[in-house]
Design an enzyme around this catalytic site. Structure first.
Site, PDB file in Angstrom:
ATOM      1  N   LYS A 101       2.820   2.652   6.630  1.00 18.76           N
ATOM      2  CA  LYS A 101       3.959   3.199   7.116  1.00 18.76           C
ATOM      3  C   LYS A 101       3.584   4.136   8.231  1.00 18.76           C
ATOM      4  O   LYS A 101       4.134   3.995   9.529  1.00 18.76           O
ATOM      5  CB  LYS A 101       4.787   3.975   6.213  1.00 18.76           C
ATOM      6  CG  LYS A 101       6.061   4.343   6.660  1.00 18.76           C
ATOM      7  CD  LYS A 101       7.304   3.358   7.240  1.00 18.76           C
ATOM      8  CE  LYS A 101       8.252   4.071   7.834  1.00 18.76           C
ATOM      9  NZ  LYS A 101       9.042   2.809   8.675  1.00 18.76           N
ATOM     10  N   ASN A 129      -8.058  11.320   3.745  1.00 17.55           N
ATOM     11  CA  ASN A 129      -7.386  10.508   4.804  1.00 17.55           C
ATOM     12  C   ASN A 129      -7.771  10.382   6.130  1.00 17.55           C
ATOM     13  O   ASN A 129      -8.104  11.459   6.700  1.00 17.55           O
ATOM     14  CB  ASN A 129      -5.775  10.971   4.890  1.00 17.55           C
ATOM     15  CG  ASN A 129      -4.831  10.631   3.598  1.00 17.55           C
ATOM     16  OD1 ASN A 129      -5.528  10.050   2.707  1.00 17.55           O
ATOM     17  ND2 ASN A 129      -3.598  10.936   3.958  1.00 17.55           N
ATOM     18  N   GLY A 130      -8.119   9.379   6.606  1.00 19.94           N
ATOM     19  CA  GLY A 130      -8.707   9.154   8.181  1.00 19.94           C
ATOM     20  C   GLY A 130     -10.044   8.600   8.065  1.00 19.94           C
ATOM     21  O   GLY A 130     -10.186   7.804   7.210  1.00 19.94           O
ATOM     22  N   CYS A 153      -3.186   5.759   3.823  1.00 23.14           N
ATOM     23  CA  CYS A 153      -3.611   6.766   2.604  1.00 23.14           C
ATOM     24  C   CYS A 153      -2.529   7.968   2.415  1.00 23.14           C
ATOM     25  O   CYS A 153      -1.883   8.364   3.310  1.00 23.14           O
ATOM     26  CB  CYS A 153      -4.879   7.267   2.883  1.00 23.14           C
ATOM     27  SG  CYS A 153      -6.353   6.234   3.266  1.00 23.14           S
ATOM     28  N   HIS A 169       7.532 -22.494  29.994  1.00 29.80           N
ATOM     29  CA  HIS A 169       6.179 -22.317  30.325  1.00 29.80           C
ATOM     30  C   HIS A 169       4.978 -22.451  29.127  1.00 29.80           C
ATOM     31  O   HIS A 169       3.914 -22.225  29.586  1.00 29.80           O
ATOM     32  CB  HIS A 169       6.103 -21.149  31.112  1.00 29.80           C
ATOM     33  CG  HIS A 169       6.978 -20.811  32.467  1.00 29.80           C
ATOM     34  ND1 HIS A 169       6.845 -21.508  33.410  1.00 29.80           N
ATOM     35  CD2 HIS A 169       7.999 -20.138  32.404  1.00 29.80           C
ATOM     36  CE1 HIS A 169       7.729 -21.511  34.202  1.00 29.80           C
ATOM     37  NE2 HIS A 169       8.530 -20.434  33.770  1.00 29.80           N
ATOM     38  N   GLU A 173       6.161  -9.368   9.533  1.00 28.29           N
ATOM     39  CA  GLU A 173       5.895  -8.208   8.687  1.00 28.29           C
ATOM     40  C   GLU A 173       6.249  -8.277   7.258  1.00 28.29           C
ATOM     41  O   GLU A 173       5.468  -8.079   6.048  1.00 28.29           O
ATOM     42  CB  GLU A 173       6.933  -6.770   9.049  1.00 28.29           C
ATOM     43  CG  GLU A 173       6.121  -6.175  10.358  1.00 28.29           C
ATOM     44  CD  GLU A 173       6.836  -4.904  10.351  1.00 28.29           C
ATOM     45  OE1 GLU A 173       6.108  -3.731  10.283  1.00 28.29           O
ATOM     46  OE2 GLU A 173       8.037  -4.606  10.599  1.00 28.29           O
ATOM     47  N   TRP A 224      -5.592   3.183   1.693  1.00 26.82           N
ATOM     48  CA  TRP A 224      -5.470   1.923   2.236  1.00 26.82           C
ATOM     49  C   TRP A 224      -6.987   1.596   2.880  1.00 26.82           C
ATOM     50  O   TRP A 224      -7.364   2.442   3.581  1.00 26.82           O
ATOM     51  CB  TRP A 224      -4.391   2.167   3.440  1.00 26.82           C
ATOM     52  CG  TRP A 224      -3.846   1.128   4.077  1.00 26.82           C
ATOM     53  CD1 TRP A 224      -3.042   0.396   3.875  1.00 26.82           C
ATOM     54  CD2 TRP A 224      -4.474   0.686   5.524  1.00 26.82           C
ATOM     55  NE1 TRP A 224      -3.022  -0.722   4.710  1.00 26.82           N
ATOM     56  CE2 TRP A 224      -3.701  -0.348   6.118  1.00 26.82           C
ATOM     57  CE3 TRP A 224      -5.345   1.346   6.244  1.00 26.82           C
ATOM     58  CZ2 TRP A 224      -3.936  -0.904   6.985  1.00 26.82           C
ATOM     59  CZ3 TRP A 224      -5.672   0.544   7.730  1.00 26.82           C
ATOM     60  CH2 TRP A 224      -4.938  -0.588   7.913  1.00 26.82           C
ATOM     61  N   ARG A 277       4.059   4.318   2.030  1.00 24.59           N
ATOM     62  CA  ARG A 277       2.997   4.454   3.221  1.00 24.59           C
ATOM     63  C   ARG A 277       2.200   3.448   3.183  1.00 24.59           C
ATOM     64  O   ARG A 277       1.445   3.100   4.389  1.00 24.59           O
ATOM     65  CB  ARG A 277       2.179   5.630   3.024  1.00 24.59           C
ATOM     66  CG  ARG A 277       3.064   6.792   3.150  1.00 24.59           C
ATOM     67  CD  ARG A 277       2.241   8.285   3.101  1.00 24.59           C
ATOM     68  NE  ARG A 277       1.114   8.449   3.746  1.00 24.59           N
ATOM     69  CZ  ARG A 277       1.059   9.294   4.780  1.00 24.59           C
ATOM     70  NH1 ARG A 277       2.290   9.982   5.091  1.00 24.59           N
ATOM     71  NH2 ARG A 277       0.020   9.639   5.710  1.00 24.59           N
ATOM     72  N   GLU A 305      11.338  -7.600  18.591  1.00 21.02           N
ATOM     73  CA  GLU A 305      11.521  -6.988  17.390  1.00 21.02           C
ATOM     74  C   GLU A 305      11.950  -7.906  16.009  1.00 21.02           C
ATOM     75  O   GLU A 305      11.390  -7.698  14.882  1.00 21.02           O
ATOM     76  CB  GLU A 305      12.642  -5.873  17.602  1.00 21.02           C
ATOM     77  CG  GLU A 305      13.103  -5.034  16.435  1.00 21.02           C
ATOM     78  CD  GLU A 305      11.757  -4.126  15.573  1.00 21.02           C
ATOM     79  OE1 GLU A 305      10.739  -4.052  16.488  1.00 21.02           O
ATOM     80  OE2 GLU A 305      12.104  -3.579  14.784  1.00 21.02           O
ATOM     81  N   LYS A 362       9.866  -7.856  12.634  1.00 15.99           N
ATOM     82  CA  LYS A 362      10.485  -7.957  11.265  1.00 15.99           C
ATOM     83  C   LYS A 362      10.075  -8.941  10.295  1.00 15.99           C
ATOM     84  O   LYS A 362       9.654  -8.971   9.197  1.00 15.99           O
ATOM     85  CB  LYS A 362      12.008  -7.781  11.410  1.00 15.99           C
ATOM     86  CG  LYS A 362      12.560  -6.272  12.110  1.00 15.99           C
ATOM     87  CD  LYS A 362      12.361  -5.234  11.208  1.00 15.99           C
ATOM     88  CE  LYS A 362      10.859  -4.602  11.468  1.00 15.99           C
ATOM     89  NZ  LYS A 362      10.830  -3.633  12.616  1.00 15.99           N
TER      90      LYS A 362
HETATM   91  O1  M6R Z   1       5.513   5.787  13.183  1.00 17.98           O
HETATM   92  P1  M6R Z   1       5.433   4.859  14.613  1.00 17.98           P
HETATM   93  O2  M6R Z   1       6.923   4.554  15.166  1.00 17.98           O
HETATM   94  O3  M6R Z   1       4.431   5.561  15.550  1.00 17.98           O
HETATM   95  O4  M6R Z   1       4.867   3.570  14.016  1.00 17.98           O
HETATM   96  C1  M6R Z   1       4.541   2.595  14.915  1.00 17.98           C
HETATM   97  C2  M6R Z   1       4.288   1.338  14.388  1.00 17.98           C
HETATM   98  O5  M6R Z   1       3.343   1.397  13.425  1.00 17.98           O
HETATM   99  C3  M6R Z   1       5.503   0.925  13.554  1.00 17.98           C
HETATM  100  O6  M6R Z   1       6.698   0.844  14.330  1.00 17.98           O
HETATM  101  C4  M6R Z   1       5.417  -0.417  12.917  1.00 17.98           C
HETATM  102  O7  M6R Z   1       5.063  -1.622  14.039  1.00 17.98           O
HETATM  103  C5  M6R Z   1       6.258  -1.084  11.829  1.00 17.98           C
HETATM  104  N1  M6R Z   1       5.571  -1.481  10.579  1.00 17.98           N
HETATM  105  C6  M6R Z   1       7.279  -1.778  12.419  1.00 17.98           C
HETATM  106  O8  M6R Z   1       8.259  -2.361  11.484  1.00 17.98           O
END
Ligand code: M6R
Length: 616
Positions: A611, A101-102, A2, A512, A496, A75, A27, A489, A493
């Site tokens: 974000k 927010n929260g 949010c 395995h 996501e 969100w 965000r 990673e 990517k």
């Molecule tokens: O802001 P942060 O680095 O604490 O965020 C952690 C994760 O939420 C963040 O890395 C998330 O996995 C990303 N979308 C990855 O691309």
């Protein structure tokens, strides 16, 4: 997650609010809304499911006048994305409006007690209880809005950043925070206020900001000085800070997406991250956090890294760097697990918290737990002045500038760079890294931005080779040693932003279990660089080939073995094994990007993602 934008002053609020919401779109959100108190003192509220553009459409032709207003991107947590569940929420009388927010954890019991008092609820959200509770307190005790908000918040369990406006008090706005970020921008003559979840929407108007602290309630009145009290009603002196930020970082600069811009900015970001920390002529690293806490770090018996998502992957690389160079055992923990696990923290343990946003709720809670158990916490953070930066004992900023694309790219390479600097500087202090090795790695690290630039030159080749994989359903990523976290990673990517299922594995683990998945439909990205495990990865690649898997190999320039077996090849310049993640991650970022773009997806704001994950 949010986003909140608010304004009280002398300008028309609506354009400030919409402009600000657009700055916060990165965000992640699924509905939006705004409330304004019009020139004739009426509270007007507009809400829409979808994007900020849908909200603007909803408000088109309606009364959006007024110099006081607040807006929100939601969100969804409690209740589906819809106009009814979107914020602002309105009190029973229709006179108060609130954005939040929260998460309010005890909303069910508050709601039940308000229902007994005759209150009715329209939405499925946890937030609506707040506005009703504030109105109930305000009316029952005939108090000011500030006092009603303060008392209401003492009854609440959970996390919040809130803004409340009252039609009966059109010259004031009240805000508060606990565990959810809130920044106030002080505008002209200190008597005009901007307010947002992070500084991005504020910095085009003012560089003077106040970061609201946990359990503080703020009163902003048009034309008057800001007033802050804590929940116990003690006055708090606002600490006005100056933010340095380049507005260019929140523009796309001709790139089709922020993500692509951020991928391409990595050489400059890593240079910026190393600036003043690598003294190239002296082949030396200076990290003030290590200088200031030398004794503690040199004598650390164990390091625990806590983080989430991409930052956790950077932590896995950090583990290998620190163990190799400093000979200190390192555990890497998901912050979300660590915080509820009653972990063992001994005297002499040091915790490193890694976060791009500096607002991740789980990481923040893990820091709180570690500190309460006596650990010193070192932060590796991007967002300057963020909650995590302030909650840690010491730390190092990665200085890569605001990251707007939801998929983290430049923050990852910034985090790995800081972890490398940390391991090098500490290893040298401890004497666990010889001067020759140290100087060799420092000199090579200094060359990394130029080598990153070379990797980026293969972008069009990666775009081309990604074409056949646009509509596959699964991907496997394999790597070993320093490149095992890069495989994780790369898979993250792709998942996501393209919504293709992808798994990252240490290459030798494939036999395995995951090998059962391999057939002619399965693309397997293999990171096979010229390091000590090259021959081992080569065998794993043969195993994939024998089962007709489609191999996309990432190899070192000049490779002529894997290149002959693979279906597609991406080359990167030779570098030291411990620095290779800084190069090998880039082709995987580009691969994910091009696949997602070809699938026609919203690369910068992927579905369901946020974000800053400010709820647990
Ligand atoms: O802001 P942060 O680095 O604490 O965020 C952690 C994760 O939420 C963040 O890395 C998330 O996995 C990303 N979308 C990855 O691309």
């Amino acid at each position: 997650m949010c986003g909140i934008v608010g304004y009280i002053g002398y300008k028309e609020a609506f354009p400030v609010l919409m402009n600000g919401l657009r700055r916060l779109e990165y965000r992640g959100y699924d509905s939006a809304g705004c409330a304004l108190i019009s020139q004739d003192g009426k509270l007007n509220v507009y809400k829409a499911k979808g994007k900020v553009a849908d909200l603007e459409q909803e408000a088109l032709g309606q009364d959006v006048s007024g110099t006081l207003g607040m807006s929100h991107t939601r969100w969804a947590t409690h209740g589906e994305p819809s106009a009814v569940n979107a914020h602002p929420h309105i009190s029973q009388s229709g006179r108060l409006a609130l954005v939040h927010n929260g998460i309010i954890e005890n909303y069910v019991s508050i709601r039940e007690s308000l229902i007994k008092k005759g209150y009715e609820f329209k939405s499925e959200t946890d937030t609506e209880v707040l506005v009703q509770l504030i109105e109930y307190i305000k009316n029952t005790y005939r108090t000011s809005l500030l006092k009603a908000v303060r008392i209401a918040l003492t009854k609440v369990i959970g996390a919040y950043a809130i803004v409340v406006v009252d039609q009966d008090h059109p010259h004031e706005m009240v805000a508060a925070r606990k565990s959810s970020p809130l920044v106030i921008g002080i505008g002209e003559e200190n008597k005009e206020f901007f307010l947002a979840s992070d500084a991005t929407p504020i910095m085009e108007y003012t560089r003077k900001v106040v970061y609201v602290n946990d359990e503080e309630v703020v009163l902003m009145k048009r034309g008057e000085e800001i007033k802050i009290v804590n929940l116990a009603n003690d006055n708090v002196n606002p600490e006005i800070q100056q933010i340095e930020a380049d507005m260019g970082v929140v523009e796309k600069d001709g790139y089709p997406h922020f993500m692509l811009k951020e991928i391409f900015s990595q050489p400059d970001c890593v240079r910026e991250c190393m600036r003043g920390r690598i003294l190239a002529k002296e082949k030396r690293i200076v990290l003030s956090a290590i200088v200031n806490h030398k004794e503690l770090l040199v004598n650390a018996s164990r390091i625990i890294i806590v983080a989430c998502g991409t930052s956790w992957h950077a932590g896995l690389i950090g583990k290998q760097l620190i163990e190799q160079m400093c000979r200190i055992p390192v555990d890497v923990e998901y912050a979300s697990e660590f915080r509820y696990r009653n972990p063992v923290i001994n005297k002499g343990d040091v915790v490193i918290a890694i976060s791009q946003s500096g607002e991740t709720a789980d990481t923040l809670a893990a820091i709180g737990l570690a500190r309460s158990m006596g650990a010193t916490v070192f932060g590796i953070v991007n967002a300057v002045g963020s909650s995590i930066a302030r909650a840690t004992d010491t730390g190092t900023y990665i200085h890569v500038g605001p990251e707007i694309g939801v998929a983290s790219t430049k923050a990852f390479t910034g985090q790995v760079t800081v972890l490398t600097l940390f391991a090098l500087a500490l290893g040298r202090e401890k004497g666990t890294l010889s001067r020759e090795e140290y100087e060799e790695i420092v000199a090579e690290l200094y060359q990394i931005p130029d080598k990153m630039q070379k990797v980026l030159e293969s972008a069009s080749h990666i775009e081309e080779l990604s074409k056949p994989y646009t509509y596959v359903r699964n991907f496997i990523y394999l790597g070993r040693g320093f490149n095992y976290p890069v495989a994780l990673e790369g898979a993250l990517k792709l998942k996501e932003i393209s919504y293709i299922h992808a798994e990252g594995y240490p290459a030798a683990e494939m036999k395995h279990g995951p090998i059962a998945l391999i057939d002619s439909e399965m693309p397997v990205v293999c990171i096979a660089l010229h390091h000590q495990l090259y021959q081992k990865v080569l065998s794993n690649i043969q195993e994939v080939k024998a089962r007709n898997g489609k191999i996309i190999a990432l190899v070192t320039e000049g490779d002529d073995t894997v290149s002959k077996i693979a279906d597609s090849v991406i080359t990167i310049p030779a570098t030291l094994s411990c620095l290779s993640p800084l190069l090998s991650c880039i082709p995987l970022q580009l691969l994910a990007y091009y696949v997602a773009v070809r699938r026609g997806l919203n690369v910068d704001q992927p579905r369901n993602l946020a974000k800053s994950v400010t709820v647990e």
